[in-house]
Motif scaffolding. Structure first.
Motif, mmCIF file in Angstrom:
data_model
loop_
_atom_site.group_PDB
_atom_site.id
_atom_site.type_symbol
_atom_site.label_atom_id
_atom_site.label_comp_id
_atom_site.label_asym_id
_atom_site.label_seq_id
_atom_site.Cartn_x
_atom_site.Cartn_y
_atom_site.Cartn_z
ATOM 1 N N ASN A 1 0.851 -1.196 0.000
ATOM 2 C CA ASN A 1 0.000 0.000 0.000
ATOM 3 C C ASN A 1 0.884 1.242 0.000
ATOM 4 O OD1 ASN A 1 -1.793 -1.996 2.137
ATOM 5 N ND2 ASN A 1 -2.800 -1.187 0.329
ATOM 6 N N SER B 1 2.485 4.944 -0.630
ATOM 7 C CA SER B 1 1.914 6.292 -0.631
ATOM 8 C C SER B 1 2.181 6.953 -1.974
ATOM 9 C CB SER B 1 2.514 7.114 0.515
ATOM 10 O OG SER B 1 3.930 7.002 0.515
ATOM 11 N N ALA C 1 1.479 -0.237 4.127
ATOM 12 C CA ALA C 1 1.925 1.140 3.877
ATOM 13 C C ALA C 1 3.132 1.480 4.744
ATOM 14 C CB ALA C 1 0.789 2.114 4.178
ATOM 15 N N ASP D 1 -2.776 11.326 3.640
ATOM 16 C CA ASP D 1 -2.041 11.005 2.425
ATOM 17 C C ASP D 1 -2.903 10.131 1.515
ATOM 18 O OD1 ASP D 1 0.026 10.979 0.597
ATOM 19 O OD2 ASP D 1 1.544 10.297 2.028
ATOM 20 N N TYR E 1 -2.930 6.608 -0.769
ATOM 21 C CA TYR E 1 -2.281 5.300 -0.819
ATOM 22 C C TYR E 1 -2.878 4.483 -1.959
ATOM 23 C CZ TYR E 1 -0.819 6.646 3.873
ATOM 24 O OH TYR E 1 -0.297 7.324 4.936
#
Length: 332
Positions: A177, A179, A228, A244, A246
């Motif tokens: 995941n 960013s 992530a 953010d 993702y």
């Protein structure tokens, strides 16, 4: 790595004649030069990247800082055999991008755009790694080229799984995941024709995550979410909020194609989220954890309610139905 760069005008008959390596064209096959374009969620204010219509170059939404990977597969029309690698390319400037295709064959295109990819994706010696690493010997990084590379051996075969090697991270930190702001598109069963053009419909295969911890008064919070990179909220973080974009990992699906073809254009993934408080002495204290459902193009807000790091804390979830379509802005 030595790769032979063939200009887009290179005729496909130079390909290996072995039908085990590439789709063999019919005896009287014709070669057609096809203009490529992207459409769908990638476009902004009627921009049409990679397109050339009537010798007019249109603005594109793939900027010089983005990375666009395209993998082309082929098979003989009517054949029951699977698609075989035909050509690939990694681009950052795509005016008048064309590819030569042969009649009698059917083609499948897979495309991926990562916005700001030049700074987001790990690179070495001028080449970019996952998701744009290629299947050459040793799984090499892929360099940006002005034209397609015709190859039945080397391909960008990792784009559909979503895993990404981010810049400033080692190879053991390939994220499911990441960013990154990612777009993905496919076009199947394409048959070339004279003056043909193909527009690959792109979809934004991302979700937004916002973490809010108003009760943080000391130390800092470490937030671990699925595949992530870890995120941190400091006592000095504005509004004790971080946010953010993702990309999906397809941990629960076969490939990004599942996101692309999801029913009613709705796709979700459930990811584990764990929050720890890092005290001044470096000790990490668990604060809260739980599974959170993230929806494509939707911001999910996770509220971290800290009462006492030594007692039970709560983590609640709310959803902002803010569309993350192209052109929208997220304050990080």
């Amino acid at each position: 790595m030595k790769q032979k760069l063939l200009m887009a005008s290179a005729i496909v008959f130079l390909l290996s004649c072995s039908k085990n390596e590439t789709a063999k064209p019919e005896a009287n096959a014709k070669a057609y030069t096809i203009s490529l374009g992207l459409k769908g969620e990638l476009n902004v204010t009627d921009e049409s990247p990679l397109s050339s219509l009537a010798n007019k170059t249109l603005p594109r939404s793939v900027s010089s800082t983005d990375l666009l990977g395209v993998q082309v597969y082929s098979r003989v029309k009517g054949s029951q055999s699977g698609d075989l690698p035909y050509a690939y390319g990694l681009f950052d400037n795509n005016d008048n991008t064309t590819i030569n295709l042969v009649s009698g064959n059917v083609y499948r295109f897979e495309a991926m755009v990562i916005k700001e990819g030049k700074t987001k994706i790990h690179s070495t010696s001028g080449g970019y790694w996952a998701p744009f690493n290629n299947s050459g010997p040793g799984a090499y990084s892929t360099a940006i080229t002005p034209n397609f590379i015709v190859s039945s051996i080397t391909s960008l075969n990792n784009m559909s799984n979503g895993y990404t090697w981010l810049a400033n991270y080692g190879p053991t930190y390939t994220f499911g995941n990441p960013s990154v702001d990612r777009y993905y598109g496919i076009a199947a069963d394409y048959e070339p024709s004279q003056n043909g053009a193909l527009n690959i419909a792109m979809k934004r295969v991302v979700f937004g995550a916002k973490f809010v911890a108003p009760g943080l008064t000391s130390g800092r919070l470490k937030i671990t979410m699925g595949g992530a990179p870890d995120q941190f909220i400091e006592t000095t973080t504005p509004n004790k909020t971080i946010q953010d974009i993702y990309s999906f990992s397809c941990a629960s699906c076969a490939s990004l194609n599942d996101v692309y073809t999801s029913l009613n254009d709705v796709y979700t993934e459930v990811l584990p989220v764990a929050v720890k408080l890092i005290r001044a002495d470096g000790v990490e204290v668990p604060v809260a954890s739980g599974n959170v459902t993230f929806k494509r193009k939707t911001i999910t807000t996770v509220n971290i309610n800290i009462t006492d790091a030594s007692s039970s804390n709560k983590m609640s979830v709310s959803f902002e139905q803010g569309d993350l379509s192209s052109g929208s802005t997220i304050d990080l």
